[in-house]
Design a protein around this motif. Sequence first.
Motif, PDB file in Angstrom:
ATOM      1  N   ASP A  81       0.825  -1.209   0.000  1.00  0.00           N
ATOM      2  CA  ASP A  81       0.000   0.000   0.000  1.00  0.00           C
ATOM      3  C   ASP A  81       0.860   1.260   0.000  1.00  0.00           C
ATOM      4  OD1 ASP A  81      -2.313  -1.517   0.011  1.00  0.00           O
ATOM      5  OD2 ASP A  81      -2.501  -1.491   2.196  1.00  0.00           O
ATOM      6  N   ALA A  82       1.938   1.231   0.777  1.00  0.00           N
ATOM      7  CA  ALA A  82       2.841   2.382   0.798  1.00  0.00           C
ATOM      8  C   ALA A  82       3.538   2.548  -0.547  1.00  0.00           C
ATOM      9  CB  ALA A  82       3.877   2.213   1.910  1.00  0.00           C
ATOM     10  N   VAL A  83       3.926   1.443  -1.146  1.00  0.00           N
ATOM     11  CA  VAL A  83       4.568   1.512  -2.461  1.00  0.00           C
ATOM     12  C   VAL A  83       3.602   2.097  -3.487  1.00  0.00           C
ATOM     13  CG1 VAL A  83       5.712   0.211  -4.282  1.00  0.00           C
ATOM     14  CG2 VAL A  83       6.094  -0.412  -1.896  1.00  0.00           C
ATOM     15  N   ASP A  84       2.327   1.740  -3.393  1.00  0.00           N
ATOM     16  CA  ASP A  84       1.332   2.324  -4.301  1.00  0.00           C
ATOM     17  C   ASP A  84       1.304   3.848  -4.188  1.00  0.00           C
ATOM     18  OD1 ASP A  84       0.421   0.000  -5.513  1.00  0.00           O
ATOM     19  OD2 ASP A  84      -1.159  -0.346  -4.037  1.00  0.00           O
ATOM     20  N   VAL A  85       1.347   4.347  -2.955  1.00  0.00           N
ATOM     21  CA  VAL A  85       1.351   5.801  -2.750  1.00  0.00           C
ATOM     22  C   VAL A  85       2.551   6.423  -3.466  1.00  0.00           C
ATOM     23  CG1 VAL A  85       1.594   7.648  -1.039  1.00  0.00           C
ATOM     24  CG2 VAL A  85       0.093   5.698  -0.574  1.00  0.00           C
ATOM     25  N   LEU A  86       3.707   5.791  -3.339  1.00  0.00           N
ATOM     26  CA  LEU A  86       4.919   6.334  -3.942  1.00  0.00           C
ATOM     27  C   LEU A  86       4.830   6.359  -5.461  1.00  0.00           C
ATOM     28  CD1 LEU A  86       7.873   7.280  -3.110  1.00  0.00           C
ATOM     29  CD2 LEU A  86       8.562   5.027  -3.962  1.00  0.00           C
ATOM     30  N   VAL A  87       4.527   5.207  -6.055  1.00  0.00           N
ATOM     31  CA  VAL A  87       4.588   5.129  -7.517  1.00  0.00           C
ATOM     32  C   VAL A  87       3.448   5.891  -8.181  1.00  0.00           C
ATOM     33  CG1 VAL A  87       5.816   2.927  -7.403  1.00  0.00           C
ATOM     34  CG2 VAL A  87       3.330   2.927  -7.643  1.00  0.00           C
ATOM     35  N   GLU A  88       2.298   5.969  -7.509  1.00  0.00           N
ATOM     36  CA  GLU A  88       1.162   6.678  -8.106  1.00  0.00           C
ATOM     37  C   GLU A  88       1.318   8.194  -8.026  1.00  0.00           C
ATOM     38  OE1 GLU A  88      -2.215   5.088  -6.101  1.00  0.00           O
ATOM     39  OE2 GLU A  88      -1.986   3.090  -7.003  1.00  0.00           O
ATOM     40  N   ASN A  89       2.148   8.682  -7.113  1.00  0.00           N
ATOM     41  CA  ASN A  89       2.369  10.122  -6.979  1.00  0.00           C
ATOM     42  C   ASN A  89       3.712  10.580  -7.540  1.00  0.00           C
ATOM     43  OD1 ASN A  89       0.102  11.432  -5.113  1.00  0.00           O
ATOM     44  ND2 ASN A  89       0.499   9.363  -4.351  1.00  0.00           N
ATOM     45  N   ALA A  90       4.532   9.641  -7.984  1.00  0.00           N
ATOM     46  CA  ALA A  90       5.899   9.970  -8.386  1.00  0.00           C
ATOM     47  C   ALA A  90       5.956  10.964  -9.531  1.00  0.00           C
ATOM     48  CB  ALA A  90       6.648   8.686  -8.765  1.00  0.00           C
ATOM     49  N   ASN A  91       5.312  10.653 -10.631  1.00  0.00           N
ATOM     50  CA  ASN A  91       5.430  11.507 -11.814  1.00  0.00           C
ATOM     51  C   ASN A  91       4.935  12.923 -11.555  1.00  0.00           C
ATOM     52  OD1 ASN A  91       6.412   9.296 -13.170  1.00  0.00           O
ATOM     53  ND2 ASN A  91       4.539   8.889 -14.312  1.00  0.00           N
ATOM     54  N   GLU A  92       3.786  13.044 -10.891  1.00  0.00           N
ATOM     55  CA  GLU A  92       3.201  14.360 -10.660  1.00  0.00           C
ATOM     56  C   GLU A  92       4.049  15.183  -9.702  1.00  0.00           C
ATOM     57  OE1 GLU A  92       0.878  17.735 -10.560  1.00  0.00           O
ATOM     58  OE2 GLU A  92       1.043  16.109 -12.021  1.00  0.00           O
ATOM     59  N   ALA A  93       4.559  14.557  -8.628  1.00  0.00           N
ATOM     60  CA  ALA A  93       5.372  15.301  -7.664  1.00  0.00           C
ATOM     61  C   ALA A  93       6.655  15.807  -8.316  1.00  0.00           C
ATOM     62  CB  ALA A  93       5.705  14.417  -6.466  1.00  0.00           C
ATOM     63  N   VAL A  94       7.296  14.970  -9.107  1.00  0.00           N
ATOM     64  CA  VAL A  94       8.528  15.375  -9.780  1.00  0.00           C
ATOM     65  C   VAL A  94       8.241  16.480 -10.797  1.00  0.00           C
ATOM     66  CG1 VAL A  94      10.330  14.602 -11.369  1.00  0.00           C
ATOM     67  CG2 VAL A  94       9.730  13.199  -9.386  1.00  0.00           C
ATOM     68  N   ARG A  95       7.184  16.315 -11.580  1.00  0.00           N
ATOM     69  CA  ARG A  95       6.849  17.333 -12.581  1.00  0.00           C
ATOM     70  C   ARG A  95       6.534  18.672 -11.901  1.00  0.00           C
ATOM     71  NH1 ARG A  95       2.951  20.098 -13.822  1.00  0.00           N
ATOM     72  NH2 ARG A  95       1.584  18.981 -12.371  1.00  0.00           N
ATOM     73  N   ASP A  96       5.685  18.624 -10.875  1.00  0.00           N
ATOM     74  CA  ASP A  96       5.230  19.842 -10.210  1.00  0.00           C
ATOM     75  C   ASP A  96       6.387  20.585  -9.561  1.00  0.00           C
ATOM     76  OD1 ASP A  96       4.020  21.788  -8.613  1.00  0.00           O
ATOM     77  OD2 ASP A  96       3.333  20.344  -7.121  1.00  0.00           O
ATOM     78  N   VAL A  97       7.147  19.885  -8.716  1.00  0.00           N
ATOM     79  CA  VAL A  97       8.149  20.561  -7.900  1.00  0.00           C
ATOM     80  C   VAL A  97       9.506  20.672  -8.593  1.00  0.00           C
ATOM     81  CG1 VAL A  97       9.391  20.529  -5.702  1.00  0.00           C
ATOM     82  CG2 VAL A  97       6.986  19.846  -5.780  1.00  0.00           C
ATOM     83  N   LEU A  98      10.052  19.541  -9.006  1.00  0.00           N
ATOM     84  CA  LEU A  98      11.428  19.554  -9.503  1.00  0.00           C
ATOM     85  C   LEU A  98      11.553  20.168 -10.888  1.00  0.00           C
ATOM     86  CD1 LEU A  98      12.758  16.105  -8.247  1.00  0.00           C
ATOM     87  CD2 LEU A  98      12.551  18.285  -7.045  1.00  0.00           C
ATOM     88  N   ILE A  99      10.571  19.922 -11.748  1.00  0.00           N
ATOM     89  CA  ILE A  99      10.677  20.417 -13.120  1.00  0.00           C
ATOM     90  C   ILE A  99      10.052  21.795 -13.281  1.00  0.00           C
ATOM     91  CG2 ILE A  99      10.016  19.968 -15.515  1.00  0.00           C
ATOM     92  CD1 ILE A  99      10.214  16.956 -14.861  1.00  0.00           C
ATOM     93  N   GLU A 100       8.788  21.947 -12.876  1.00  0.00           N
ATOM     94  CA  GLU A 100       8.098  23.207 -13.132  1.00  0.00           C
ATOM     95  C   GLU A 100       8.414  24.297 -12.110  1.00  0.00           C
ATOM     96  OE1 GLU A 100       3.943  22.468 -13.615  1.00  0.00           O
ATOM     97  OE2 GLU A 100       4.216  21.270 -15.431  1.00  0.00           O
ATOM     98  N   THR A 101       8.557  23.918 -10.826  1.00  0.00           N
ATOM     99  CA  THR A 101       8.822  24.930  -9.794  1.00  0.00           C
ATOM    100  C   THR A 101      10.302  25.257  -9.671  1.00  0.00           C
ATOM    101  OG1 THR A 101       6.866  24.220  -8.546  1.00  0.00           O
ATOM    102  CG2 THR A 101       8.517  25.501  -7.345  1.00  0.00           C
ATOM    103  N   LEU A 102      11.140  24.252  -9.625  1.00  0.00           N
ATOM    104  CA  LEU A 102      12.568  24.464  -9.387  1.00  0.00           C
ATOM    105  C   LEU A 102      13.408  24.476 -10.658  1.00  0.00           C
ATOM    106  CD1 LEU A 102      13.079  22.197  -6.233  1.00  0.00           C
ATOM    107  CD2 LEU A 102      12.409  24.606  -6.337  1.00  0.00           C
ATOM    108  N   ASP A 103      12.864  23.970 -11.748  1.00  0.00           N
ATOM    109  CA  ASP A 103      13.591  23.925 -13.025  1.00  0.00           C
ATOM    110  C   ASP A 103      14.936  23.216 -12.878  1.00  0.00           C
ATOM    111  OD1 ASP A 103      13.904  24.358 -15.745  1.00  0.00           O
ATOM    112  OD2 ASP A 103      14.817  26.341 -15.485  1.00  0.00           O
ATOM    113  N   VAL A 104      14.916  22.053 -12.234  1.00  0.00           N
ATOM    114  CA  VAL A 104      16.141  21.268 -12.077  1.00  0.00           C
ATOM    115  C   VAL A 104      16.632  20.844 -13.462  1.00  0.00           C
ATOM    116  CG1 VAL A 104      17.127  19.148 -11.134  1.00  0.00           C
ATOM    117  CG2 VAL A 104      15.472  20.471  -9.788  1.00  0.00           C
ATOM    118  N   PRO A 105      17.906  21.061 -13.770  1.00  0.00           N
ATOM    119  CA  PRO A 105      18.414  20.781 -15.115  1.00  0.00           C
ATOM    120  C   PRO A 105      18.756  19.309 -15.335  1.00  0.00           C
ATOM    121  CG  PRO A 105      20.171  21.692 -13.780  1.00  0.00           C
ATOM    122  CD  PRO A 105      18.930  21.701 -12.905  1.00  0.00           C
TER     123      PRO A 105
END
Length: 507
Positions: A81-105
Amino acid sequence: MADESDPTTADVLVVGSGVAGCAAALGAARAGKDVLVATKAERPKDATSWWAQGGVAVSRSDAEGFKQDIIAASDDTADPDAVDVLVENANEAVRDVLIETLDVPFDTTGDDPDAFDYGREAAHGERRILHVNASTGRHVLGPFLSHLDDHPNVTLREDTAALDLLTREGRVHGALCEHDGDCEPIYAGSTVLATGGIGALYGRSTNPSGATGDGIAMGALAGADVADMEYVQFHPTVYAGDEPFLLSEALRGEGAVLRNADGGRFMPEHHPDAELAPRDVVARAVAAERERTGEVLLDVSPLDFETEFPDLAANCDERDVDYRTGIPVAPAEHFLCGGITVDSRGRTSLDRLFAVGECSRTGIHGANRLASTSLLEGLVWGLRAGRTAAASGTDPEIVDAPDLRDSDPALPAAFAAEKFTRLREVIDEFVGLSRTPDGLRRASAAIRRLKGEVDAYVRTRTSRELYELRAATVTALLIVRAARENTDSRGCHHLVDTADEPEVHAD
C-alpha cells in the motif's frame, strides 16, 4: 533559556532542510500557513540530500513495474500500500516541484529539454531515473532552499539544532532548539521531523557528519512508535581509501563491473543480475571478495568515464586515484530503511507530530531500499505531510519547556568526540554488514553503559554536541534492540552464526 515573554511560534515547524524537509515546508506554505524551518545545516551540503548521486526514480508509463521492482529489492518485505502511494504520486510530484517549480536541469539526450536521459541502476527493470550527472542531490537541494528562502510564508533558521520535542498529554507542541549556545522553545501547531539519517554512528558512511539520528531519538523519547530499525543499508561501491566518496550505482547501470584483486569478475557467481543485483547482495559480495583476495576494484573501462561522469572523475583526480586501472571500493553505511513509523500522510503515533525522509519509516523500503527512491520518497511524503500538517491544527499552544541546567562545569573538550569514537567502534564491530546474536548482545551491553554515562551528563549540562551524542546512543540502542528481536535474516539485516568475539567495554 531565551525570554519566553514573546515566544517564537509557527503554524508548522519543520526540523531539517533536506529534500523531505523542504517538500514539507513547501506543502504547508502552499496551504497558506506560516512555516519555520529549523536546521542544523549551515550550508546545503550539510544535509544528506546534497550527497545523493544517482537521481530520482519515476514511474514513467509503468507504475506497476516500478512497484514490483521496489518490492523485489526489499526481499518482498515492503508494504504494497505504501509503495502504491509512492509510484502513483511519483510523476506528478517530480513534474510539479522539480521540473516546473525548481527547473532542475536534468540531463537530456539532446537539445529537446523534455527528452530526459533516463538512467538505470541496480534492481531496476528499466531506465526510469532522472539525474544531473552523478550529483543530482545538490542540483535539487540548492534550488529548493533558494525557492523557500524567497517564499513569503517560510522562515529558514540555519545552524539551529532541535534538542527535544515539546510535549503534553500525547501531543507535540514544537521543539526546544539551540543556536549559538542559546536555547529557545519554538512552539508550533504541527511539527515535522525531517532530520535525515544515522551515518555518524558508523566509522565509514556516505552521510554528512551531522547525521546523528536526532529526529528518531527525539521522537522515540517522546513516545512515538519506531519500526524496521535493524535494516541499515550499506552501499557496495564507496571509495576504499582516505576521504571516501560514493561511486554511484549508475556506473554499474551503464556497464561498470566489479573485479577482485586477481582481476576476476565475481558478481555473476552471487546473483543472476550480477552487478545489478540488490544492494545488500552486492555489498556482502564485495566484502567477501575483499576479505578473500584483499581488494575489490570498480572497473569503469567499459564507460567513457570522464565524459559520462565528470564529477566522479574529478573526485578520483582529487585523490590521485587512477580510475583507468580500477577504483578501489568497499561497502559503507548509506541509508536507514526504518525510523519513526508514519502513515501515508507522514503522521506519527503522536498527535501533531509528522516525520518524513530518512528519519521516517513509511514501509516502502522494507528490508532493503531500491536505488534512487530516497529523494522521491522525501518529495512525495514531504508534500503530503506538509499539506496534512497545515490542515491538522496550526494554532501554537504555549506549554512548559524543559528546565535545562548548566549546574556543572563544561564538559572536557574531547568528551563527546571520544564517546562518539567508542560508539562507532562498537557499532562497526557488531552491527555492520553482518551480525551475530552474540555480537548484538555485546553491543547492547556496551551501548547501554555508554548511554548511562551520557544521560548522567545531560541531566546537568546542556550543549548541542552532548544532545547529539545522546541522540546517537538512543538510536544505536533502537537499532540493536530491533536486530536482536528479529531472528529472520533478510535484506540488510544479515545474521550469521555466532563467532568468538572479544568482550567490549564502554570505557
